[in-house]
Enzyme design. Structure first.
Site, PDB file in Angstrom:
ATOM      1  N   HIS A  72      -5.168  -2.708  -5.875  1.00 11.69           N
ATOM      2  CA  HIS A  72      -3.992  -2.040  -6.497  1.00 11.69           C
ATOM      3  C   HIS A  72      -3.304  -2.966  -7.397  1.00 11.69           C
ATOM      4  O   HIS A  72      -2.780  -4.153  -7.112  1.00 11.69           O
ATOM      5  CB  HIS A  72      -3.175  -1.731  -5.182  1.00 11.69           C
ATOM      6  CG  HIS A  72      -3.586  -0.442  -4.241  1.00 11.69           C
ATOM      7  ND1 HIS A  72      -2.966   0.151  -3.332  1.00 11.69           N
ATOM      8  CD2 HIS A  72      -4.827  -0.091  -3.989  1.00 11.69           C
ATOM      9  CE1 HIS A  72      -3.403   1.078  -2.610  1.00 11.69           C
ATOM     10  NE2 HIS A  72      -4.896   1.072  -3.130  1.00 11.69           N
ATOM     11  N   TYR A 201       6.362   2.561  -0.076  1.00  6.27           N
ATOM     12  CA  TYR A 201       7.556   1.886   0.931  1.00  6.27           C
ATOM     13  C   TYR A 201       8.817   2.673   0.785  1.00  6.27           C
ATOM     14  O   TYR A 201       9.507   2.928  -0.248  1.00  6.27           O
ATOM     15  CB  TYR A 201       8.059   0.643   0.516  1.00  6.27           C
ATOM     16  CG  TYR A 201       7.031  -0.448   0.916  1.00  6.27           C
ATOM     17  CD1 TYR A 201       6.901  -1.378   1.890  1.00  6.27           C
ATOM     18  CD2 TYR A 201       5.698  -0.598   0.191  1.00  6.27           C
ATOM     19  CE1 TYR A 201       6.031  -2.267   2.383  1.00  6.27           C
ATOM     20  CE2 TYR A 201       4.747  -1.656   0.368  1.00  6.27           C
ATOM     21  CZ  TYR A 201       4.947  -2.329   1.511  1.00  6.27           C
ATOM     22  OH  TYR A 201       4.130  -3.573   1.893  1.00  6.27           O
ATOM     23  N   PRO A 293       5.742  -7.226   9.417  1.00  4.73           N
ATOM     24  CA  PRO A 293       4.588  -6.978   8.431  1.00  4.73           C
ATOM     25  C   PRO A 293       5.059  -6.304   7.150  1.00  4.73           C
ATOM     26  O   PRO A 293       4.273  -5.903   6.387  1.00  4.73           O
ATOM     27  CB  PRO A 293       3.799  -5.803   9.482  1.00  4.73           C
ATOM     28  CG  PRO A 293       4.829  -5.465  10.336  1.00  4.73           C
ATOM     29  CD  PRO A 293       5.554  -6.455  10.668  1.00  4.73           C
ATOM     30  N   LYS A 297       2.401 -10.580   4.837  1.00  3.67           N
ATOM     31  CA  LYS A 297       1.971 -11.913   4.827  1.00  3.67           C
ATOM     32  C   LYS A 297       1.181 -12.464   5.752  1.00  3.67           C
ATOM     33  O   LYS A 297       0.522 -13.570   5.601  1.00  3.67           O
ATOM     34  CB  LYS A 297       3.342 -12.839   4.701  1.00  3.67           C
ATOM     35  CG  LYS A 297       3.966 -12.271   3.300  1.00  3.67           C
ATOM     36  CD  LYS A 297       3.125 -13.001   1.884  1.00  3.67           C
ATOM     37  CE  LYS A 297       3.653 -12.219   0.712  1.00  3.67           C
ATOM     38  NZ  LYS A 297       2.498 -11.529   0.043  1.00  3.67           N
ATOM     39  N   TYR A 385       4.814 -10.596  -3.646  1.00  6.49           N
ATOM     40  CA  TYR A 385       3.845  -9.762  -2.995  1.00  6.49           C
ATOM     41  C   TYR A 385       2.414  -9.787  -3.289  1.00  6.49           C
ATOM     42  O   TYR A 385       1.654  -9.682  -2.185  1.00  6.49           O
ATOM     43  CB  TYR A 385       4.315  -8.005  -3.518  1.00  6.49           C
ATOM     44  CG  TYR A 385       3.623  -7.096  -2.437  1.00  6.49           C
ATOM     45  CD1 TYR A 385       4.537  -6.659  -1.367  1.00  6.49           C
ATOM     46  CD2 TYR A 385       2.630  -6.533  -2.583  1.00  6.49           C
ATOM     47  CE1 TYR A 385       4.001  -5.700  -0.463  1.00  6.49           C
ATOM     48  CE2 TYR A 385       2.008  -5.646  -1.696  1.00  6.49           C
ATOM     49  CZ  TYR A 385       2.822  -5.134  -0.868  1.00  6.49           C
ATOM     50  OH  TYR A 385       2.175  -4.177   0.028  1.00  6.49           O
TER      51      TYR A 385
END
Length: 392
Positions: A72, A201, A293, A297, A385
Site C-alpha cells: 500500500h 481510518y 494498535p 507498531k 507510519y
C-alpha cells in the site's frame, strides 16, 4: 541440553531472532508453551513497515510475503463527510507498507527454522529462567511429562506481555510506564472482499472505525467500543450496521458485507519496561513494550528489537565485545518511545473521548484539518507510519 541463545517465545520476535542468529552462525533453541497450530493461527497485526519487509526479504523468508502480501502506498483519513489520502509515494518516496498477517509471518519463520534444522519446541509447560545474573543462565521446562534443562550463554525473553521472562527480573530493577485508554477495539475478520484499496481510518461522533484487509477475499474491521463492552451484545447485524454508520460517510462509498469469521475485543493500552535487559536476559517485543494498535507498531517494534539484539549477540559471540549488548536497551528504547508517541498521537487524533467537552472536540477536528492540509504535517504521519529508517 545446551545452546548459545535460549529464546522463550515462538512469536515473530523469537522466531525471527532465531533465524537471524542462524544466519550469523549462532545456535539457538526456541521454547513455546502453546502448540504450533495455535501460534500459526493467532490473529494479530497485519501492517508491515518498509523496514520489516526489507528485513524479512534480506533474511530469505519473504518469498510468500512478496507473492501474497498487499503493498500500500497510502492510507485514508475519513472525517466530517470527506476523505483525505495520505500519499506515501509523494511524501516518503520509495517507502510503503505491506498488508500481510502476523500469523503468516510466523508460518514463514517456523517453516524456515525447521527447514534449516532449527529447534523450535512447542507444547511446553513450567517454563522458568534461572541464573540470569550469573555467567551460566538456564531455562527449565516440562516436555511430555519430563523436566528438562537448557543451559545457554544468554536468554532472550520474547514471550509477550504475560510471559515469564520479564517477571523473573528482580523487583526494583525495572521501571514500568503505563497508560490505559478509556475504550477498546471490537475487531472482526469477515469473508468479504475489501471495499477499499487502502486502509481507511474513520473519525466520527459515534467513535473510531478502521477498514483494513488481509487478502483480496478477507477484510478486517475495527470499531471503538467501551473498555468493558460485552462481545455477546454485538451480533453480526449490529456490527455491520455500526460499521456502515461510521464508514459510509462520503458520497459513493458502499461497504460490502458478508460472513463474519471471527470477532474479539482488544483493550487499548501503552506499556514500556525499562531497562530491556538484566544480566544475561534481554527482552524483545511485547515482553518489553505494548502500543495501542492505531499506529500499527507492535510487530514492527519487535522486528527492530531483534535486529539490534542480533547485531549485539553476533559481536559478543565472535569477539567477546560486549559494547553493543551493554547498550541494547538504550538503543531499542529510542525507537520504542518514538513509536509510543506516534501510537498515542494517532489514537488521540482519531478516537472520541467521553471526557472531551465541545472545546476539545473542536481542537481534534482542527488538528485533523491541519494534518490533511499541511504537507509538513502529513509527512510526519507518513514517515512514522511506514517506519523510520533503522539507525546505522
Amino acid at each position: 541440553m545446551r545452546t548459545q541463545v535460549g529464546i522463550v517465545g515462538a512469536g515473530p520476535a523469537g522466531l525471527l531472532l532465531s533465524h537471524l542468529l542462524h544466519l550469523r552462525g549462532i545456535d539457538s533453541v526456541v521454547l513455546e508453551i502453546r502448540s504450533r497450530e495455535y501460534v500459526e493461527k493467532r490473529l494479530r497485526a497485519g501492517v508491515l513497515e518498509q523496514g520489516t519487509v526489507d528485513t524479512l526479504n534480506e533474511a530469505g523468508v519473504g518469498e510468500r510475503m512478496r507473492r501474497e502480501g498487499l503493498p500500500h502506498h497510502g492510507i485514508e483519513l475519513r472525517y466530517g463527510g470527506r476523505a483525505h489520502r495520505i500519499a506515501f509515494e509523494k511524501l516518503v518516496p520509495g517507502r510503503a507498507i505491506t498488508v500481510y498477517g502476523q500469523q503468516e509471518v510466523v508460518k514463514d519463520l517456523i517453516t524456515a527454522r525447521l527447514a534449516a534444522g532449527g529447534e523450535v519446541l512447542f507444547d511446553l509447560s513450567g517454563v522458568a529462567v534461572h541464573g540470569i545474573d550469573s555467567g551460566a543462565p538456564a531455562i527449565t521446562f516440562i516436555r511430555d511429562g519430563e523436566t528438562l534443562r537448557l543451559d545457554c550463554d544468554v536468554i532472550a525473553g520474547c514471550d509477550g506481555f504475560h510471559g515469564v521472562t520479564r517477571p523473573s527480573i528482580p523487583e526494583g530493577v525495572l521501571t514500568a510506564y503505563e497508560r490505559d485508554y478509556p475504550f477498546a477495539w471490537l475487531g472482526v475478520l469477515a469473508r468479504v472482499p475489501p471495499s477499499t484499496e487502502e486502509l481507511i481510518y474513520a473519525h466520527s461522533d459515534r467513535g473510531f472505525a478502521l477498514h483494513s484487509m488481509r487478502s483480496p477475499l478477507l477484510s478486517r474491521f475495527y470499531l471503538q467500543v467501551p473498555p468493558d463492552e460485552d462481545l455477546a451484545g454485538w451480533p453480526d447485524e449490529r456490527i455491520w450496521s455500526e460499521l456502515k454508520a461510521r464508514l459510509e460517510t462520503v458520497p459513493g462509498f458502499a461497504l460490502t458485507t458478508g460472513p463474519i469469521l471471527e470477532k474479539g475485543i482488544t483493550p487499548m493500552r501503552s506499556f514500556v519496561a525499562e531497562p530491556m535487559q538484566y544480566g544475561r536476559l534481554y527482552l524483545a517485543g511485547d515482553a518489553a513494550h505494548i502500543v495501542p494498535p492505531t499506529g500499527a507498531k507492535g510487530l514492527n517494534l519487535a522486528v527492530a528489537d531483534v535486529r539490534l539484539l542480533t547485531e549485539a549477540l553476533a559481536a559478543w559471540c565472535s569477539t567477546g565485545d560486549a559494547e553493543l549488548l551493554d547498550g541494547y536497551s538504550r538503543a531499542c528504547l529510542k525507537r520504542v518511545w518514538r513509536a509510543q508517541h506516534f501510537s498515542w498521537w494517532m489514537t488521540t487524533l482519531l478516537h472520541t473521548f467521553e471526557s472531551d467537552d465541545a472545546y476539545g472536540r473542536r481542537l481534534q477536528l482542527s488538528y485533523l484539518d491541519y494534518v490533511t492540509s499541511s504537507e509538513a504535517a502529513a509527512t510526519t504521519l507518513a514517515e512514522n507510519y511506514v517506519g523510520l529508517p533503522y539507525d546505522k
